[in-house]
Design an enzyme around this catalytic site. Structure first.
Site, PDB file in Angstrom:
ATOM      1  CG  ASP A 178      14.009  -4.751  14.228  1.00 30.87           C
ATOM      2  OD1 ASP A 178      12.901  -4.365  13.809  1.00 30.87           O
ATOM      3  OD2 ASP A 178      14.521  -5.827  13.904  1.00 30.87           O
TER       4      ASP A 178
ATOM      5  CG  HIS B  79       5.522  -3.385  17.176  1.00 32.20           C
ATOM      6  ND1 HIS B  79       4.320  -3.981  16.885  1.00 32.20           N
ATOM      7  CD2 HIS B  79       6.481  -4.160  16.622  1.00 32.20           C
ATOM      8  CE1 HIS B  79       4.550  -5.087  16.198  1.00 32.20           C
ATOM      9  NE2 HIS B  79       5.844  -5.226  16.018  1.00 32.20           N
TER      10      HIS B  79
END
Ligand code: SDX
Length: 428
Positions: free
Chosen positions: A364, A307
């Site tokens: 996700d 991320h």
């Protein structure tokens, strides 16, 4: 005493104010940089170190794995709030009173019809069209049927456009899914709550009684809350920059959906399941895929990992992982892909390559496992992300417009040819 940053170029010193946010974040305000330095600019590919705005909507602390919407922790909101409350909170800044929530819900329901001619546009797509491309197009097409939602300057005009899109987007999302299954398109049932109605529009069958399921509604509601906003991510920045030209709300949202579609962003939830399925088909050899992810010569990436902001766990991934285990157990579903995901995460989190780069599971990584358990087709996973992110995009667009932010127009450093004379084709 406000802080100052000093920049020295060719012996000349320039001072810039440092702004401090309410969570003690510091930003160097370089609004005057080009003017005082005679044209010097900054370069920051991917804006990894650049703030595009100040915002009061969402706070992230990537080092500590903190996510708050308008000061409320994501853990509390996921546990105690419902999606419509969170949408109101993000957009208007406060949790609604019962009367405010009831009016918001009523105003949205009032707008939940979609012009029948929109179905003709949907009919123009092949069934194989990806739902994100269809939805981005339909969202833009909505402008033609709601011209009053384009030039919105007053808060009242914005409110009317906001309730319209919050009402119509779930209908379009359900239609997009049903079209692929050659099912009739309907409007659900306004006597239901926002999430229940979305589920019914997606799954009701014309020849079978629709079965409500509170476990499913709760899981869906929590997933939508967890996806609702995430400060200046790629798709939100797209919504803001498109909106900064005073293109309408629907046009800005349509652009944001296209940005979200990418596999490095919201499209990752679909890519994760496809990756986990491939690993399952390949005998569940997680070590092979961890090695591929680490191999610089191999384009394979561990989808759902890493991320830009979180250099620790993504708090949403923690909640979704627990929720995935609960919903599978509640629904009595055995999904081997969850075990593969947990095995992959365990190996990766103990591997120096991932530890050194601070790569953790993101929002996700586990979400697709819940979507599958809820019977949502893989190609609809990113649509579910968009349904969750809709209020966040709206809140960010509204904040940008109410703050009268300037049109977004970054600069560059030119590295092309210097001036040269034109040469006629016969002389080239
Ligand atoms: C979302 O911004 C947001 O807030 C987004 C989001 C939201 O709510 O809006 O949180 C939603 O988009 C989550 C991210 C979903 N995407 C994926 O899961 C795709 C896989 N992840 C990566 O592509 C990547 O981690 C990104 C895109 C998420 C972040 O990329 P960055 O910050 O540009 O980091 P990078 O690509 O420069 O990677 C740094 C290093 C590199 O190695 P080195 O060159 O330093 O040796 O880490 C490696 C990368 O190769 N790396 C990975 C990896 N992610 C980063 N290696 C293997 N697998 C991965 N997934």
């Amino acid at each position: 005493m406000s802080k100052i940053a000093t920049l020295e170029i060719d012996g000349n010193k320039y001072e810039f104010p440092i702004i401090e946010g309410t969570e003690k974040e510091l930003g160097i305000d370089i609004k005057t940089l080009r003017g005082v330095t005679g044209g010097v600019t900054t370069i920051d590919p991917g804006y990894k170190n650049t703030g595009s705005c100040v915002s009061g909507i969402t706070f992230l602390d990537g080092e500590k794995g903190v996510l708050r919407y308008r000061g409320y922790s994501i853990e509390e909101l996921a546990e105690k709030a419902d999606f419509l409350e969170v949408a109101y909170l993000l957009i208007f800044g406060e949790l609604p009173t019962a009367a405010e929530l009831e009016k918001f819900d009523r105003d949205i329901k009032e707008e939940s019809h979609v012009d029948e001619d929109m179905k003709k546009i949907l009919d123009g797509f092949p069934k194989s069209a990806h739902p994100m491309g269809v939805l981005s197009s339909l969202t833009s097409a909505l402008i033609a049927f709601n011209p009053g939602s384009v030039d919105v300057d007053s808060e009242e005009e914005m409110y009317n456009a906001i309730v319209k899109i919050l009402a119509k987007f779930p209908v379009l999302a359900a239609w997009t899914m049903r079209k692929r299954k050659s099912l009739p398109l309907d409007y659900g049932d306004n006597s239901l709550g926002y999430v229940q109605n979305l589920h019914k529009m997606m799954f009701a069958r014309p020849n079978k009684a629709y079965e409500s399921n509170n476990l499913v509604y709760d899981a869906l509601d929590k997933l939508l809350i967890l996806h609702a906003d995430h400060e200046q991510n790629c798709s939100t920045s797209t919504v803001r920059i498109v909106g900064s030209s005073h293109a309408g709300l629907f046009a800005s949202l349509s652009a944001g959906m296209s940005a979200l579609w990418g596999p490095l962003h919201g499209g990752a939830n679909q890519a994760v399941i496809e990756m986990l399925e491939a690993i399952k088909e390949d005998g569940g050899d997680t070590a092979k895929y961890i090695a591929k992810a680490k191999d610089k010569n191999d384009p394979f990436r561990l989808m759902g990992f890493g991320h830009r902001v979180y250099k620790n766990f993504d708090p949403r991934a923690k909640i979704i992982k627990t929720s995935a285990e609960e919903i599978l157990e509640d629904l009595g579903i055995e999904d081997p892909v969850l075990d593969i995901a947990k095995g992959l995460a365990k190996v990766a989190l103990e591997d120096e390559y991932f530890i050194q780069r601070k790569l953790y599971p993101n929002v996700d990584f586990y979400s697709g496992i819940i979507y599958r358990a809820l019977g949502i087709p893989t190609e609809m996973f990113t649509v579910m992300f968009a349904l969750g992110r809709l209020p966040g995009w709206i809140a960010q667009w509204r904040e940008m417009r109410l703050r009268k932010e300037p049109i977004g127009r970054p600069r560059q450093i030119y590295i092309g040819e210097n001036i040269r004379p034109f040469v006629k084709v016969e002389n080239r």
